[in-house]
Motif scaffolding. Sequence first.
Motif, short mmCIF file in Angstrom:
data_model
loop_
_atom_site.label_atom_id
_atom_site.label_comp_id
_atom_site.label_asym_id
_atom_site.label_seq_id
_atom_site.Cartn_x
_atom_site.Cartn_y
_atom_site.Cartn_z
N TYR A 718 -12.59 6.38 -12.32
CA TYR A 718 -13.78 6.88 -11.64
C TYR A 718 -13.39 7.98 -10.67
CZ TYR A 718 -15.75 2.68 -13.68
OH TYR A 718 -16.13 1.73 -14.58
N PRO A 719 -14.27 8.92 -10.43
CA PRO A 719 -13.91 10.10 -9.62
C PRO A 719 -13.84 9.81 -8.12
CG PRO A 719 -16.20 10.23 -10.28
CD PRO A 719 -15.63 9.02 -10.99
N GLU A 720 -12.96 10.62 -7.48
CA GLU A 720 -12.89 10.59 -6.02
C GLU A 720 -14.02 11.44 -5.44
OE1 GLU A 720 -9.13 12.26 -5.06
OE2 GLU A 720 -8.00 10.39 -5.34
N VAL A 721 -14.36 11.14 -4.19
CA VAL A 721 -15.37 11.92 -3.48
C VAL A 721 -14.78 12.32 -2.12
CG1 VAL A 721 -17.66 11.95 -2.46
CG2 VAL A 721 -17.27 10.73 -4.60
N ARG A 722 -14.98 13.60 -1.74
CA ARG A 722 -14.46 14.04 -0.44
C ARG A 722 -15.61 14.52 0.42
NH1 ARG A 722 -9.59 18.15 1.28
NH2 ARG A 722 -10.58 18.89 3.19
N ARG A 723 -15.54 14.10 1.69
CA ARG A 723 -16.48 14.58 2.70
C ARG A 723 -15.67 15.02 3.92
NH1 ARG A 723 -19.31 14.42 -1.04
NH2 ARG A 723 -21.36 13.42 -1.31
N ASP A 724 -16.15 16.07 4.62
CA ASP A 724 -15.43 16.62 5.76
C ASP A 724 -16.27 16.52 7.02
OD1 ASP A 724 -13.51 17.32 3.94
OD2 ASP A 724 -14.16 19.42 3.78
N PHE A 725 -15.58 16.32 8.15
CA PHE A 725 -16.19 16.37 9.48
C PHE A 725 -15.52 17.47 10.28
CE2 PHE A 725 -17.65 11.66 9.94
CZ PHE A 725 -18.85 11.97 9.32
N ALA A 726 -16.31 18.23 11.05
CA ALA A 726 -15.76 19.13 12.07
C ALA A 726 -16.06 18.47 13.40
CB ALA A 726 -16.39 20.51 11.98
N LEU A 727 -15.06 17.90 14.04
CA LEU A 727 -15.24 17.08 15.23
C LEU A 727 -14.82 17.86 16.47
CD1 LEU A 727 -13.67 13.76 13.90
CD2 LEU A 727 -16.10 14.29 14.10
N LEU A 728 -15.73 17.84 17.47
CA LEU A 728 -15.40 18.43 18.77
C LEU A 728 -14.87 17.31 19.65
CD1 LEU A 728 -15.59 21.06 20.45
CD2 LEU A 728 -17.82 20.24 21.30
N LEU A 729 -13.62 17.44 20.10
CA LEU A 729 -12.92 16.35 20.78
C LEU A 729 -12.28 16.83 22.08
CD1 LEU A 729 -11.04 15.26 17.57
CD2 LEU A 729 -12.83 13.88 18.64
N ASP A 730 -11.96 15.88 22.92
CA ASP A 730 -11.18 16.19 24.13
C ASP A 730 -9.76 16.58 23.74
OD1 ASP A 730 -13.33 15.64 25.76
OD2 ASP A 730 -12.75 13.53 26.05
N ASP A 731 -9.12 17.41 24.58
CA ASP A 731 -7.75 17.88 24.27
C ASP A 731 -6.74 16.75 24.09
OD1 ASP A 731 -8.19 20.53 24.08
OD2 ASP A 731 -7.72 21.00 26.16
N ASN A 732 -6.98 15.63 24.80
CA ASN A 732 -5.97 14.56 24.76
C ASN A 732 -6.13 13.62 23.57
OD1 ASN A 732 -8.34 13.36 25.53
ND2 ASN A 732 -7.51 12.32 27.35
N VAL A 733 -7.11 13.83 22.73
CA VAL A 733 -7.32 12.98 21.55
C VAL A 733 -6.35 13.41 20.44
CG1 VAL A 733 -8.94 12.25 19.77
CG2 VAL A 733 -9.73 12.56 22.13
N THR A 734 -5.68 12.44 19.86
CA THR A 734 -4.70 12.73 18.81
C THR A 734 -5.27 12.42 17.43
OG1 THR A 734 -3.74 10.52 18.88
CG2 THR A 734 -2.79 12.18 20.37
N PHE A 735 -4.71 13.04 16.44
CA PHE A 735 -5.12 12.75 15.06
C PHE A 735 -4.80 11.29 14.70
CE2 PHE A 735 -3.84 12.51 10.53
CZ PHE A 735 -5.10 12.72 9.98
N GLU A 736 -3.76 10.74 15.31
CA GLU A 736 -3.39 9.35 15.03
C GLU A 736 -4.55 8.40 15.39
OE1 GLU A 736 0.10 6.10 16.17
OE2 GLU A 736 -0.05 7.99 17.25
N SER A 737 -5.24 8.68 16.50
CA SER A 737 -6.36 7.81 16.90
C SER A 737 -7.53 7.95 15.92
CB SER A 737 -6.81 8.14 18.33
OG SER A 737 -7.19 9.51 18.42
N ILE A 738 -7.75 9.16 15.42
CA ILE A 738 -8.80 9.36 14.41
C ILE A 738 -8.45 8.58 13.14
CG2 ILE A 738 -9.88 11.09 12.91
CD1 ILE A 738 -9.48 13.11 15.15
#
Length: 809
Positions: A718-738
């Motif tokens: 079965y096919p994959e589906v991709r969705r994207d978010f453009a998130l406005l975040l504080d400078d101290n937020v890391t990708f690890e937390s996302i």
Amino acid sequence: MKISYNWLRQFINIEWTPEQTSEILTDLGLEVEGLEKYQSVKGGLEGVVVGKVLTCKKHPNADKLKITTVDLGADAPVQIVCGAPNVAAGQKVPVATVGTTLYAKDGEAWKIKKGKIRGEESLGMICAEDELGLGESHDGIMVLDETLNVGTPAADIFEIENDTVFEIGLTPNRADAMSHYGTARDLKAGLLQKEVKVELITPSVSAFNVENRTLKMDVDVIDKALAHRYCGVTISGIKVTESPQWLQHKLKAIGLSPINNIVDVTNYVLHELGQPLHAFDANKIEGDKIEVKTLKQGTKFITLDGVERELHEEDLMICDAEKPICIAGVFGGLDSGVNEKTKSIFLESAYFNPVSVRKTAKRHGLNTDASFRFERGIDPNITEYALKRAALLIQELAGGDITSDIVDIYPKKIEDFQVRLSFENAKKIIGEEIPKETIKSILTSLDIKVNNVTETGLGLTVPAFRNDVQREADVIEEILRVYGYNNINISNKLNASISSMSRFEDFKIQNTIGNQLAGQGFFEILSNSLTTPSYAALSKQLKTEHNIEMLNPLSNELSVLRQSLIFSGLEAISYNINRKRQDLKLFEFGKTYLNFSEQKEEHKHLAIFATGSQDSESWNSNSKLKSDFFYLKGVVTAILSRLGVSRYNETPIKSDLFSEGVSLNLGKIKLVDFGLVTKSVLKYFDVSQEVVCADFHWDAILDVIKRNKIIFKAIPKYPEVRRDFALLLDDNVTFESIHKIAKQTEKQLLKNINLFDVYQGKNLPKGKKSYAVGFTLLDENKTLNDKQIDKIMKKLQTNFEKQLGAELR
């Protein structure tokens, strides 16, 4: 090691050419690396003959020249113009004929040519001493004995020494061959295999006799563990002069400079028999007493080269009643040597502990012919024989009387080695069955005694001078080298074995990762495990007390085993940068060593280093991406992924080695530390550009991957589906937390989370940044519909807003 062919023939009477002899020596394991010609007079006086001056008259065009006619034993005499004041008719003189090459003092060659001198023809040259290399005089021509026959080659009259010198690349284990006698002993065994039977000729010492006992020297060996055997004798009434020509030629042929007849004899016997000797001026020995002992740390001693040295407490010294006079087995003292005023000597011959001599020689940076032999182990059974041999030679060349009995202190005899040889084992190792009689013949020719013979093997006694032959395998090696490696047939049958081996074997995993790194442009390095103790001070994580120190280091820079691979890699980086190679990617597999109070430990590591540009310059690429922290992180995670290690925790580390560093751990197991090397450490290695480094704990990684279970799944249809978010975040937020929040929100259908863009700058509020994150969804059992997808994305958005204060742009 240099071996004179003429000298060798004094021990073994062979008619083989030097070239043939060199082939046999090489086959025996005494590899001849080169052959050199030695001539006591350069050129060998070839072309110089005895001539008779028939007439001598004044040159018409020169006041100081004369025209002579000289009979050279040819059909007609020749005319030679000569400027020597002493030339006269009737003389027998040495004449260099036309075409002869003579050599100046500096070695420059010049050829005698037919020519004219002041208008008169000259067909040769009547020679002086210095022009022939037979002396220093240039006052006039040499006048020879009237009884000599005209035309006789000068080389026959002056007994020119012509020799061939073998340059032998002696391996460290062959202490028995470090002399002409030892080489001859091997050569005899080799010739016997070629059915050439020759006897080994040994110098006789039967003439040794004590004339009187007027100069007794008391000898006390205090440190018997370092001086296993010590012999000595006194000789009085000697005259120290130059050595005779035959002795000087022998020494010069092997590269030694003659000194005087006493010292030359000790050097001669050293290279003849392999036994170092030392002659002391007996009048300089205080109290007529010799003590062999160690002295306290820091004692000052001036050696024969005029250098004042500070003694170590383990240095064995030869002392008189008041002071040290020689470093045992290494170097003599300045104030006890033999000179032209010496009238009596104490001659020493000993066997010193090889390890002790080596340590002392290395400590003081001395490498002498004596220490070279002592530290490899000489023959303890020829100590007295060599002493007698040298004493007789001294009497022959310097006169004098033997004025004491030989002192021979040998408290504990060094025993021969007992070895059992199995014929079956010899066949297995050699690969061919050598006849038993041939084996016995070879061993006997090597002075290895056959005690008993059975159907299965031999009981052997190996002499003490063969300290490299103490096991059955050593005996088999001796048999094989004398029998001849070239005489072993190569089998037409190819045998192969297949061993069962786990796919987790270290070398297999290492090769896999090594190939992966090489494919990414990394070069493997191999550095020395020995390093300097000062590196431990560069990091608080390393302790000086954990250094494993070498007992006998070559230098302080190589005195301990390394605690970390990082410093070895930085040495390589510094070396390359200083040679204009700034773009480097290196890796090394190696071990570290730690000394704890209860035990010593060694651990295997993989260290990776990168600095400068990621890729080399190219015509089709203008990018010069630097090897930064994130590049290294990609390399590290790729390695772990290749090994099947995906579940690990990422935590920042605080270390004085990394200014920015991350540690990847699996529970309490540390897998790898990596980061940007601190500027202070780089400055120590004189590196000014950034360096990133990773240190894999390889032993831990091997344990982890062995516990991995491989689960096979069918590829989803079965096919994959991709969705994207453009998130406005504080400078101290890391990708690890996302990443963490997303995984907790949707554990089943969310397969991948990817950060594909980061923006900071104008049009964004202060203290904010924009992350573009892609989310890949997949249901392995059915096709996802928009309603399911929207529900998941809404849930993700809500959690990002609540927990991170995120906003959708």
